[in-house]
Design a protein around this motif. Structure first.
Motif, PDB file in Angstrom:
ATOM      1  N   LYS A 186      49.228  41.619  47.862  1.00  0.00           N
ATOM      2  CA  LYS A 186      49.913  41.369  48.883  1.00  0.00           C
ATOM      3  C   LYS A 186      49.688  40.037  48.517  1.00  0.00           C
ATOM      4  N   PRO A 187      48.549  39.871  48.673  1.00  0.00           N
ATOM      5  CA  PRO A 187      47.971  37.800  49.067  1.00  0.00           C
ATOM      6  C   PRO A 187      49.009  36.947  48.303  1.00  0.00           C
ATOM      7  N   LEU A 188      49.397  37.568  47.642  1.00  0.00           N
ATOM      8  CA  LEU A 188      50.686  36.835  46.376  1.00  0.00           C
ATOM      9  C   LEU A 188      51.935  35.988  47.007  1.00  0.00           C
ATOM     10  N   GLN A 189      52.483  37.097  47.412  1.00  0.00           N
ATOM     11  CA  GLN A 189      53.436  36.548  48.799  1.00  0.00           C
ATOM     12  C   GLN A 189      53.294  35.595  49.036  1.00  0.00           C
ATOM     13  N   GLU A 190      52.265  34.795  49.765  1.00  0.00           N
ATOM     14  CA  GLU A 190      52.105  33.523  49.903  1.00  0.00           C
ATOM     15  C   GLU A 190      52.653  32.838  49.603  1.00  0.00           C
ATOM     16  N   ILE A 191      52.517  32.387  48.737  1.00  0.00           N
ATOM     17  CA  ILE A 191      53.149  31.546  47.550  1.00  0.00           C
ATOM     18  C   ILE A 191      54.178  31.837  47.599  1.00  0.00           C
ATOM     19  N   PRO A 192      55.080  30.628  47.958  1.00  0.00           N
ATOM     20  CA  PRO A 192      56.644  31.161  47.910  1.00  0.00           C
ATOM     21  C   PRO A 192      57.143  30.893  46.667  1.00  0.00           C
ATOM     22  N   GLY A 193      57.908  31.664  46.782  1.00  0.00           N
ATOM     23  CA  GLY A 193      59.043  32.290  45.665  1.00  0.00           C
ATOM     24  C   GLY A 193      58.726  33.163  44.740  1.00  0.00           C
ATOM     25  N   VAL A 194      57.335  33.638  44.592  1.00  0.00           N
ATOM     26  CA  VAL A 194      57.087  34.664  44.263  1.00  0.00           C
ATOM     27  C   VAL A 194      57.755  35.690  43.816  1.00  0.00           C
ATOM     28  N   VAL A 195      57.850  36.312  44.918  1.00  0.00           N
ATOM     29  CA  VAL A 195      58.214  37.881  44.902  1.00  0.00           C
ATOM     30  C   VAL A 195      59.005  37.502  44.778  1.00  0.00           C
ATOM     31  N   ASP A 196      60.196  36.726  44.731  1.00  0.00           N
ATOM     32  CA  ASP A 196      61.600  36.698  43.584  1.00  0.00           C
ATOM     33  C   ASP A 196      61.231  36.331  42.280  1.00  0.00           C
ATOM     34  N   TYR A 197      60.219  36.775  42.039  1.00  0.00           N
ATOM     35  CA  TYR A 197      60.423  36.465  39.747  1.00  0.00           C
ATOM     36  C   TYR A 197      58.904  37.684  39.471  1.00  0.00           C
ATOM     37  N   LEU A 198      58.466  38.241  40.962  1.00  0.00           N
ATOM     38  CA  LEU A 198      57.664  39.481  40.539  1.00  0.00           C
ATOM     39  C   LEU A 198      58.926  41.144  40.787  1.00  0.00           C
ATOM     40  N   ASN A 199      58.032  41.948  39.073  1.00  0.00           N
ATOM     41  CA  ASN A 199      58.834  43.094  38.804  1.00  0.00           C
ATOM     42  C   ASN A 199      58.211  43.979  38.413  1.00  0.00           C
ATOM     43  N   THR A 200      57.901  45.238  37.969  1.00  0.00           N
ATOM     44  CA  THR A 200      56.948  45.816  37.406  1.00  0.00           C
ATOM     45  C   THR A 200      57.530  47.259  36.223  1.00  0.00           C
ATOM     46  N   GLU A 256      60.535  53.383  34.630  1.00  0.00           N
ATOM     47  CA  GLU A 256      60.838  52.854  36.178  1.00  0.00           C
ATOM     48  C   GLU A 256      60.849  51.354  35.813  1.00  0.00           C
ATOM     49  N   SER A 257      61.792  50.908  36.835  1.00  0.00           N
ATOM     50  CA  SER A 257      61.152  49.135  37.041  1.00  0.00           C
ATOM     51  C   SER A 257      61.750  49.169  38.671  1.00  0.00           C
ATOM     52  N   LEU A 258      60.687  47.918  39.430  1.00  0.00           N
ATOM     53  CA  LEU A 258      60.402  48.068  40.423  1.00  0.00           C
ATOM     54  C   LEU A 258      60.983  46.399  40.502  1.00  0.00           C
ATOM     55  N   THR A 259      61.226  46.126  41.872  1.00  0.00           N
ATOM     56  CA  THR A 259      60.940  44.855  42.099  1.00  0.00           C
ATOM     57  C   THR A 259      59.888  44.317  42.965  1.00  0.00           C
ATOM     58  N   GLY A 260      60.225  43.025  43.045  1.00  0.00           N
ATOM     59  CA  GLY A 260      59.073  42.510  43.911  1.00  0.00           C
ATOM     60  C   GLY A 260      58.463  42.802  44.919  1.00  0.00           C
ATOM     61  N   ASN A 261      59.087  43.894  45.902  1.00  0.00           N
ATOM     62  CA  ASN A 261      58.656  43.993  47.105  1.00  0.00           C
ATOM     63  C   ASN A 261      58.124  45.528  47.190  1.00  0.00           C
ATOM     64  N   ALA A 262      58.708  45.849  46.386  1.00  0.00           N
ATOM     65  CA  ALA A 262      57.616  47.614  45.808  1.00  0.00           C
ATOM     66  C   ALA A 262      56.936  47.793  44.516  1.00  0.00           C
ATOM     67  N   THR A 263      56.799  46.266  43.877  1.00  0.00           N
ATOM     68  CA  THR A 263      55.817  46.319  42.808  1.00  0.00           C
ATOM     69  C   THR A 263      54.173  45.858  44.197  1.00  0.00           C
ATOM     70  N   LEU A 264      54.619  45.251  45.216  1.00  0.00           N
ATOM     71  CA  LEU A 264      53.894  44.568  46.325  1.00  0.00           C
ATOM     72  C   LEU A 264      53.337  46.189  46.892  1.00  0.00           C
ATOM     73  N   HIS A 265      54.104  46.907  47.214  1.00  0.00           N
ATOM     74  CA  HIS A 265      53.462  48.351  47.310  1.00  0.00           C
ATOM     75  C   HIS A 265      53.404  49.821  46.668  1.00  0.00           C
ATOM     76  N   LEU A 266      53.235  49.495  45.077  1.00  0.00           N
ATOM     77  CA  LEU A 266      52.584  50.056  44.366  1.00  0.00           C
ATOM     78  C   LEU A 266      50.987  49.090  43.912  1.00  0.00           C
ATOM     79  N   TYR A 267      50.813  47.722  44.425  1.00  0.00           N
ATOM     80  CA  TYR A 267      49.616  47.272  43.963  1.00  0.00           C
ATOM     81  C   TYR A 267      49.294  46.716  45.874  1.00  0.00           C
ATOM     82  N   PRO A 268      48.493  47.026  46.547  1.00  0.00           N
ATOM     83  CA  PRO A 268      48.408  46.231  47.962  1.00  0.00           C
ATOM     84  C   PRO A 268      47.253  45.285  47.273  1.00  0.00           C
TER      85      PRO A 268
END
Length: 450
Positions: A121-135, A106-118
């Motif tokens: 989550k503080p990583l999303q405070e860095i602007p732009g990271v979530v859009d370039y985050l996947n699992t 399976e491939s997960l996007t940024g928001n799904a990744t942060l749900h998998l690895y709570p």
């Protein structure tokens, strides 16, 4: 009937899953469950006694950093023996990719990744990271992959290269949560990339014990003398940085094995696997040791709360006694003055009719000190004395109210629940921890040594 069948199927599938787990996987999973159980988890128990605990992770985290085309993605593909990461000379990895094991591909996007690895989550405070985050979830069971989460980072380059987020800040933040940080130096690329060296310097300041350096793609570095020359250049550049100039510096040569290619260079890639396995074992030991320490902390806090409650009840008892004493004193003064004034102005016949002969005589006898005290005061000072006595009475009543400020205490139910928590962590959890430790040690120690 169908409910029973479903229950049996669910139980059998859980048992099957438990049976397929390795001993190390089972230990980490059971430790995690001891913390996160909804009813008796240590996290919940600790909250009730004012302690904040974090549940241990079921896997170690390995971060790979280096210049672009350094072989980070290729190493992950080799380790899990599955092609989940794109590889090539171009900058293929532009964001952060978590590679972990699971039940299905399976491939997960940024928001799904942060749900998998709570915990990330503080990583999303860095602007732009979530859009370039996947699992990338793989079903691979190769090596120790079931106990590892790899984090593939963007290829680092110098010059005018613009990243859509602060790559340095992101990698430094991830380094705080990593168990291992692999730094890959490409002998034919930008091995001495300043951005890479700057990051390594910053990570070394905080967590030097987590850093591991490797000369990747060593089979493409030319002759043995070429490899030595490249390694010397890298080591010299690293040693110029404060904190990196230390004894025992090691940089193994690694490359992806190719049976169709004859290479005379020594390949130490298996040492990387051993390092990962060693870290897993160390993590298991640390998790079990932390489990016991957390149980001790909870037990100590329970003992302290029960002791504080006993002290509070003793204090409240003393305070109540003082309050009653000051209240009686504060009420006695005006009461005695009122009674004395009433008796002094009432006729004997009225007192005898109300109290009887003996009662009237006894009342006058008891009030004689008050009457004598009042007679000693000049008549012009009676009003002042009366005001002073009333003021004294008010002060005593104020002291009574102040002294009866009680401390909060626990109810019997709360106290019993605390005692249950203490017994639970000291008996059940500690016994479970001892069993898990024995299971872990049985992998390497003879049975008669346990």
């Amino acid at each position: 009937m169908s409910g029973r069948v479903k229950s049996r199927q669910g139980g059998s599938s859980a048992a099957l899953e438990q049976a397929t787990l390795s001993i190390n996987e089972r230990i980490l999973k059971e430790c995690h469950t001891l913390y996160t159980d909804a009813d008796k988890g240590l996290v919940r128990v600790a909250e009730e006694v004012g302690l904040n605990l974090l549940a241990p992770r079921k896997k170690i985290t390995v971060i790979l950093i280096g210049n672009h085309s350094a072989g980070k993605s290729s190493f992950i593909n080799w380790y899990i023996e599955e092609h989940v990461q794109r590889t090539g000379v171009a900058i293929e990895t532009q964001g952060f990719t978590f590679v972990t094991s699971g039940r299905k591909r399976e491939s997960l996007t940024g928001n799904a990744t942060l749900h998998l690895y709570p915990h990330f989550k503080p990583l999303q405070e860095i602007p732009g990271v979530v859009d370039y985050l996947n699992t990338e979830i793989s079903t691979s069971k190769q090596k120790k992959f079931s106990l590892v989460t790899f984090v593939d980072t963007p290829g680092l380059v110098d010059g005018d290269m613009k990243y859509p987020f602060d790559v340095n800040e992101s990698i430094e933040w991830l380094g705080e949560l990593a168990d291992l940080i692999f730094v890959f130096f490409d002998p034919i690329g930008q091995a001495l990339c300043k951005r890479t060296l700057n990051l390594v310097e910053q990570l070394n300041i905080r967590h030097p014990e987590r850093l591991r350096f490797y000369l990747s793609k060593a089979d493409e570095a030319g002759t043995e003398s070429d490899r030595q020359r490249v390694m010397m250049q890298i080591v010299q550049e690293l040693c110029k940085r404060p904190g990196l100039n230390k004894t025992g510096f090691d940089m193994p040569t690694i490359y992806i094995p190719n049976p169709n290619k004859l290479v005379r260079c020594v390949n130490q890639i298996e040492d990387v696997c051993k390092d990962i396995e060693k870290t897993i074992n160390q993590t298991i030991q640390n998790t079990l040791n932390t489990l016991e320490k957390d149980c001790e902390k909870i037990a100590q806090l329970v003992d302290k709360q029960i002791e504080d409650d006993n002290n509070a009840k003793s204090y409240n008892l003393r305070a109540s006694g003082k309050g009653i004493m000051f209240t009686l004193m504060g009420l006695t003064i005006p009461l005695m003055l009122i009674v004395n004034f009433t008796v002094s102005n009432a006729s004997r016949e009225l007192l005898v009719s109300l109290l009887g002969e003996n009662g009237a005589d006894m009342l006058r006898l008891y009030l004689s000190p008050v009457r004598q005290f009042w007679d000693l005061i000049p008549e012009e000072s009676h009003l002042t004395t009366l005001l002073v006595l009333i003021g004294l009475s008010l002060v005593l009543l104020g002291l009574a109210r102040w002294s009866t400020r009680l401390k909060p205490t626990l109810s019997r139910t709360q106290k019993r629940r605390l005692a249950d928590h203490r017994e639970f962590v000291q008996t059940i959890v500690k016994t479970k921890k001892k069993t898990l430790y024995q299971d872990y040690l049985q992998q390497s120690v003879a049975e008669h040594d346990l």
